[in-house]
Write an enzyme that holds these catalytic residues in place. Structure first.
Site, PDB file in Angstrom:
ATOM      1  N   ILE A  28      15.439  14.866   7.214  1.00  0.00           N
ATOM      2  CA  ILE A  28      15.085  16.134   7.869  1.00  0.00           C
ATOM      3  C   ILE A  28      16.153  16.555   8.889  1.00  0.00           C
ATOM      4  O   ILE A  28      16.279  17.735   9.221  1.00  0.00           O
ATOM      5  CB  ILE A  28      13.677  15.999   8.508  1.00  0.00           C
ATOM      6  CG1 ILE A  28      12.965  17.330   8.586  1.00  0.00           C
ATOM      7  CG2 ILE A  28      13.721  15.308   9.854  1.00  0.00           C
ATOM      8  CD1 ILE A  28      11.469  17.201   8.871  1.00  0.00           C
TER       9      ILE A  28
ATOM     10  N   ASN B 288      19.339   1.289  10.260  1.00  0.00           N
ATOM     11  CA  ASN B 288      19.068   1.015  11.668  1.00  0.00           C
ATOM     12  C   ASN B 288      17.905   0.029  11.735  1.00  0.00           C
ATOM     13  O   ASN B 288      16.894   0.213  11.040  1.00  0.00           O
ATOM     14  CB  ASN B 288      18.698   2.307  12.398  1.00  0.00           C
ATOM     15  CG  ASN B 288      19.868   3.264  12.492  1.00  0.00           C
ATOM     16  OD1 ASN B 288      21.005   2.849  12.657  1.00  0.00           O
ATOM     17  ND2 ASN B 288      19.599   4.555  12.378  1.00  0.00           N
TER      18      ASN B 288
ATOM     19  N   GLU C 281      14.195   4.813  14.540  1.00  0.00           N
ATOM     20  CA  GLU C 281      13.160   5.707  15.070  1.00  0.00           C
ATOM     21  C   GLU C 281      11.895   5.666  14.230  1.00  0.00           C
ATOM     22  O   GLU C 281      10.793   5.817  14.751  1.00  0.00           O
ATOM     23  CB  GLU C 281      13.688   7.144  15.131  1.00  0.00           C
ATOM     24  CG  GLU C 281      14.747   7.322  16.202  1.00  0.00           C
ATOM     25  CD  GLU C 281      15.398   8.695  16.164  1.00  0.00           C
ATOM     26  OE1 GLU C 281      14.999   9.536  15.338  1.00  0.00           O
ATOM     27  OE2 GLU C 281      16.321   8.896  16.963  1.00  0.00           O
ATOM     28  N   VAL C 282      12.065   5.506  12.933  1.00  0.00           N
ATOM     29  CA  VAL C 282      10.905   5.434  12.033  1.00  0.00           C
ATOM     30  C   VAL C 282      10.786   3.994  11.552  1.00  0.00           C
ATOM     31  O   VAL C 282      11.695   3.482  10.877  1.00  0.00           O
ATOM     32  CB  VAL C 282      11.055   6.409  10.841  1.00  0.00           C
ATOM     33  CG1 VAL C 282       9.872   6.253   9.896  1.00  0.00           C
ATOM     34  CG2 VAL C 282      11.170   7.848  11.326  1.00  0.00           C
TER      35      VAL C 282
ATOM     36  N   HIS D 103      14.348   1.898   5.799  1.00  0.00           N
ATOM     37  CA  HIS D 103      14.996   2.943   4.986  1.00  0.00           C
ATOM     38  C   HIS D 103      16.505   2.767   5.030  1.00  0.00           C
ATOM     39  O   HIS D 103      17.062   2.359   6.056  1.00  0.00           O
ATOM     40  CB  HIS D 103      14.607   4.347   5.457  1.00  0.00           C
ATOM     41  CG  HIS D 103      14.732   4.571   6.928  1.00  0.00           C
ATOM     42  ND1 HIS D 103      13.790   4.112   7.836  1.00  0.00           N
ATOM     43  CD2 HIS D 103      15.692   5.170   7.663  1.00  0.00           C
ATOM     44  CE1 HIS D 103      14.158   4.441   9.057  1.00  0.00           C
ATOM     45  NE2 HIS D 103      15.332   5.080   8.984  1.00  0.00           N
TER      46      HIS D 103
ATOM     47  N   HIS E 173      19.833   4.925   4.926  1.00  0.00           N
ATOM     48  CA  HIS E 173      20.441   6.256   4.977  1.00  0.00           C
ATOM     49  C   HIS E 173      21.624   6.255   4.010  1.00  0.00           C
ATOM     50  O   HIS E 173      22.441   5.312   4.023  1.00  0.00           O
ATOM     51  CB  HIS E 173      21.032   6.546   6.363  1.00  0.00           C
ATOM     52  CG  HIS E 173      20.034   6.671   7.473  1.00  0.00           C
ATOM     53  ND1 HIS E 173      19.631   7.886   7.986  1.00  0.00           N
ATOM     54  CD2 HIS E 173      19.376   5.729   8.197  1.00  0.00           C
ATOM     55  CE1 HIS E 173      18.772   7.683   8.982  1.00  0.00           C
ATOM     56  NE2 HIS E 173      18.606   6.381   9.133  1.00  0.00           N
TER      57      HIS E 173
END
Ligand code: DGP
Length: 112
Positions: free
Chosen positions: A31, A86, A94-95, A99, A101
């Protein structure tokens, strides 16, 4: 709704710009893209961080990593791309749903 944004995306309760889906993995556009192309590869199962993954996740994580070049090429990153995971607050995560990227294209990409 789950407390986890990405679990809600997996469940179809939040929209996403889907790049790829199978029974174990989902990929969708970030996003807040760092680059012209920037998408995330996530497992459908909730694993909070890379540090929470165990030997039972070895095949799944390998599958996610091997999807990166294939999906990057399909998204127009024929010349190459960057990958980033991360991990934990100190790692800038942050999430808290693991995941990868995958990003690249356009002007020089931030090196983080
Ligand atoms: P990280 O810092 O590694 O946890 O990155 C989380 C990324 O997730 C960040 O680049 C923005 C993206 N993101 C957060 N919420 C959403 C969302 O609801 N939809 C999509 N497509 N991406 C999101």
């Amino acid at each position: 709704m789950s407390d986890c944004i990405f679990c809600n995306i997996v469940a179809g309760q939040l929209p996403c710009g889907k790049v790829y889906e199978d029974d174990e993995v989902l990929a969708f556009h970030d996003i807040h893209p760092f680059a012209r192309v920037h998408f995330l590869i996530i497992p459908k199962a909730h694993i909070a961080t890379l540090a929470d993954a165990g030997p039972e996740h070895e095949r799944l994580l390998g599958k996610m990593l091997l999807l990166a070049p294939r999906l990057a090429k399909e998204q127009g990153l024929a010349d190459g791309f960057k990958t980033l995971i991360n991990t934990g607050r100190g790692g800038g995560q942050e999430v808290f749903h693991i995941h990868i990227h995958v990003f690249g294209g356009g002007d020089p990409v931030r090196k983080t």
